[in-house]
Design an enzyme around this catalytic site. Structure first.
Site, short mmCIF file in Angstrom:
data_model
loop_
_atom_site.label_atom_id
_atom_site.label_comp_id
_atom_site.label_asym_id
_atom_site.label_seq_id
_atom_site.Cartn_x
_atom_site.Cartn_y
_atom_site.Cartn_z
N HIS A 170 0.82 -1.21 0.00
CA HIS A 170 0.00 0.00 0.00
C HIS A 170 0.85 1.26 0.00
O HIS A 170 0.39 2.33 -0.42
CB HIS A 170 -0.96 -0.02 1.19
CG HIS A 170 -2.12 -0.92 0.98
ND1 HIS A 170 -3.39 -0.63 1.45
CD2 HIS A 170 -2.23 -2.11 0.34
CE1 HIS A 170 -4.21 -1.61 1.11
NE2 HIS A 170 -3.52 -2.52 0.43
N HIS A 223 -2.11 -12.24 -2.34
CA HIS A 223 -3.18 -12.93 -1.63
C HIS A 223 -2.85 -14.38 -1.34
O HIS A 223 -3.73 -15.21 -1.15
CB HIS A 223 -4.48 -12.82 -2.43
CG HIS A 223 -4.99 -11.42 -2.53
ND1 HIS A 223 -6.03 -11.05 -3.35
CD2 HIS A 223 -4.59 -10.28 -1.92
CE1 HIS A 223 -6.25 -9.75 -3.23
NE2 HIS A 223 -5.39 -9.25 -2.37
#
EC number: 1.11.1.21
Length: 726
Positions: free
Chosen positions: A106, A267
């Site tokens: 992020h 993920h």
């Protein structure tokens, strides 16, 4: 004159009436100039990150400090931290790997290739708005977990480097082999004000993917890094998310394979958190009360942490081994049938309806659950192009590992610029096309060589305007955000830059300089182009009666066409360059705002911008050879005439057409047209801040100061990309 009762009472009791009441008397309070004039030109953007905000001082050398770092010990401490679960924020499955990977992702994922802004290069995740974005919930905890390590190593490691290194170590400790790590990100001490995050006034406002092409925005919703994991505008439709995914990852310069690899790899470890409704969650860090000390999103649901944590509102675990690297993401994606369901918080997600309960609970070993996926995860199965890549990764885990390693490295280093900026023991040797690679230098001109080259340039018949214009065209592509562009490499002579409209004049000059290069035998075209600017500026200064030697640092090299990603370099083509009075489109901001934008990308201060524009005008450096802003009767002379005539009250300015992009300056008495100008010219007389600077250079005692200031700013621009000199 009347007096209020309160004022009268204060006077009668001997109290000063102006020290009474409850008005906010703190600095900066009250209605601001921006409140009165919201469209006011943002000259303040050129004053960011000055030494006044830097506690380390202007003599601090991060590269030198980093060289003292015990890098191996630092990585060892990070590895130990990954499993050192803290009671105030317990680690899922006893590992912070997923949290630190998300923090690094992020931080880097705000980068936009369109304007080069955003990214992890300055540790902006510490500051608003990023520290309080809805997509960054709980990353405040990740940064606090890192604080003891940052405290231990002090200034030997920047926050910006530490964030990315923590993500790398998390991957490595989970069994993944990364591509490498380059340090060199230097911290700043205040938020970046120049980044346009969008015009929306509410978090998570939806944007159509098509709109992203019209602005340098990297996400489909305000406050997200990429896309809404529940699908566009919470649609819950995997296939409809494909366009949004391509748009956002594409804005980072990622292709389909890199996109699939990043989603699948990102993920593979960790989980999302949605134990209960978002109504249990408090305000973000910037809005949090002072006693919370910069921590936000406090939750009153259960313990508020661990198994009770609420972050995105989604409750998804992708892998059977969420702390160890695997290929389970793709195996589960294709093995099971997925049905739409909702998390305990009410967010849309998918569950493998035909799967056994094989996913471990993060805190209770006796519990298991079925595999779950985000809406956007299933996009990789149902979009035809993504599906092909995903199946290849399913059947060839090694190909997936290689693709993710390279894509992760690109993600986390994309905004660092050339590899010359990388430091540390884990910098990969391989040159990558997105790093804008350059060949190794084979020749460094001596002082005698430089004298001879300058003489050849001076004898070439090229005018001051041509010499200055070609050097500016080469160097001014630099972007301070991602450190791309600049004069090193002489890419002005390569596609696509040689074909840009703004460089039409330079294209006519290049053949002359290329002949000089051939005659010299060894000097690079890149050095000769910059040296041409040196010759032009010195001639112009001499004509103004000021003898000055323009500093020149040789050692530039010439890039090859195969080292130049044409598509990525197209993004450096300016929409406007106010220094050359160029503007390609009228539907993007105002001309004067785009001038500020260009100056900010060139890391210029307001005085530097002012000196450069004034000098470029009198040197006749407009891109098309026009007389707009050339407020002098002696073009080619580095005089302060631009400022003198702009501020002369004997001249009156009026718009020449309805667009109000072109103006005529007439003699107030005779009505004779004396000058023409653009908004990029007149702003130095209309904006109060810029006029104050223009007045300095228009003064009768400013002739020599102006030349010196112009030369200093000029040399700065010419050397912006000389990271080899660090």
């Amino acid at each position: 004159m009347s007096m209020s009762d309160d004022t009268h009472n204060s006077l009668s009791t001997g109290k000063c009436p102006f020290h009474q009441g409850s008005h906010d008397r703190s600095a900066g309070a009250g209605t601001s100039s921006h409140d009165w004039w919201p469209n006011q030109l943002r000259v303040d953007l050129l004053n960011q990150h000055s030494n006044r905000s830097n506690p380390l001082g202007e003599d601090f050398d991060y590269r030198k400090e980093f060289s003292k770092l015990d890098y191996s010990a630092l990585k060892g401490d990070l590895k130990a931290l990954l499993s050192d679960s803290q009671p105030w924020w317990p680690a899922d499955w006893g590992s912070y790997a997923g949290l630190f990977i998300r923090m690094a992702w992020h931080g880097a994922g705000t980068y936009r290739s369109v304007d080069g802004r955003g990214g992890a290069g300055r540790g902006q995740q510490r500051f608003a708005p990023l520290n309080s974005w809805p997509d960054n919930v709980s990353l405040d905890k990740a940064r606090r977990l890192l604080w003891p390590i940052k405290q231990k190593y002090g200034q030997k490691i920047s926050w910006a480097d530490l964030f990315i290194l923590a993500g790398n170590v998390a991957l490595e400790n989970s069994g993944f082999r990364t591509f490498g790590f380059g340090a060199g990100r230097e911290d700043v001490w205040e938020p970046d004000l120049d980044v346009n995050w969008g015009d929306e006034k509410a978090w998570l406002t939806h944007r159509h993917p098509e709109a992203l092409a019209k602005a340098p925005l990297g996400a489909t919703e305000m406050g997200l890094i990429y896309v809404n994991p529940e699908g566009p505008d919470h649609s819950g439709e995997p296939l409809s998310a494909a366009a949004a995914i391509r748009a956002t990852f594409g804005n980072m310069g990622m292709n389909d394979e890199e996109t699939v690899a990043l989603i699948g790899g990102g993920h593979t470890l960790g989980k999302t958190h949605g134990a209960a409704a978002a109504s249990h969650v408090g305000v973000d860090p910037e809005a949090a009360p002072i006693e919370l000390q910069g921590l936000g999103w406090s939750s009153d649901y259960g313990s508020g942490a661990g198994g009770d944590a609420i972050t995105s509102g989604l409750e998804v675990v992708w892998s059977q081994t969420p702390t160890q690297w695997s290929n389970y993401f793709f195996e589960n994606l294709f093995k099971y049938e997925w049905v739409q369901t909702r998390s305990p918080a009410g967010a849309i997600q998918f569950e493998a309806v035909d799967a056994p309960e094989i996913i471990p609970d993060p805190f209770d070993p006796s519990k298991k659950r079925k595999p779950t996926m985000l809406v956007t995860d299933l996009t990789l199965r149902f979009d035809p192009e993504f599906e092909k890549i995903s199946r290849r990764f399913l059947n060839d885990p090694q190909a997936f590992n290689e693709a993710f390693a390279r894509a992760w490295f690109k993600l986390t280093h994309r905004d660092m610029g050339p590899k010359a900026r990388y430091i540390g023991p884990e910098v990969p040797k391989e040159d990558l096309i997105w790093q804008d690679p350059l060949p190794q230098p084979v020749f460094n001109p001596s002082q005698e060589d430089i004298v001879n080259l300058k003489a050849a340039i001076a004898a070439s018949g090229l005018s001051v305007s041509e010499l200055v214009s070609v050097a500016w065209a080469s160097a001014s592509t630099f972007r301070g955000g991602d450190k791309r562009g600049g004069a090193n490499g002489a890419r002005l002579a390569l596609a696509p830059q040689r074909d840009w409209d703004v460089n039409a004049a330079a294209a006519r000059v290049l053949p002359v300089l290329e002949e000089i290069q051939k005659s010299s035998g060894k000097a690079s075209l890149a050095d000769i182009i910059v040296l041409a600017g040196v010759v032009g500026v010195e001639q112009a200064a001499s004509a103004a009666g000021v003898s000055i030697s323009v500093p020149f640092a040789p050692g530039r090299v010439d890039a090859r066409q195969d080292q130049t990603d044409i598509e990525m370099f197209e993004l450096l083509e300016p929409i406007a360059d106010g220094f050359r009075n160029y503007r390609a489109r009228l539907d993007v901001s105002t001309t004067e705002s785009l001038l500020i934008d260009k100056a900010q990308q060139l890391t210029l201060t307001a005085p530097e911008m002012t000196a450069l524009v004034g000098g470029m005008r009198v040197l006749g450096a407009n891109f098309d050879g026009s007389q707009n802003g050339v407020f002098t009767d002696r073009p080619g002379v580095l005089s302060n005439d631009f400022f003198v005539n702009l501020l002369d009250m004997r001249n009156e300015w009026k718009a020449a057409d309805e667009s109000k992009e072109l103006f005529e300056g007439r003699d107030r008495l005779s009505g004779e047209v004396k000058f023409t100008a653009t908004r990029a010219d007149l702003v130095f007389g209309s904006n109060s801040v810029l006029r104050a600077l223009a007045e300095v250079y228009a003064s009768s005692d400013a002739r020599e100061k102006f030349v010196k200031d112009f030369v200093a700013a000029w040399v700065k621009v010419m050397n912006l990309d000389r990271f080899d000199l660090l």
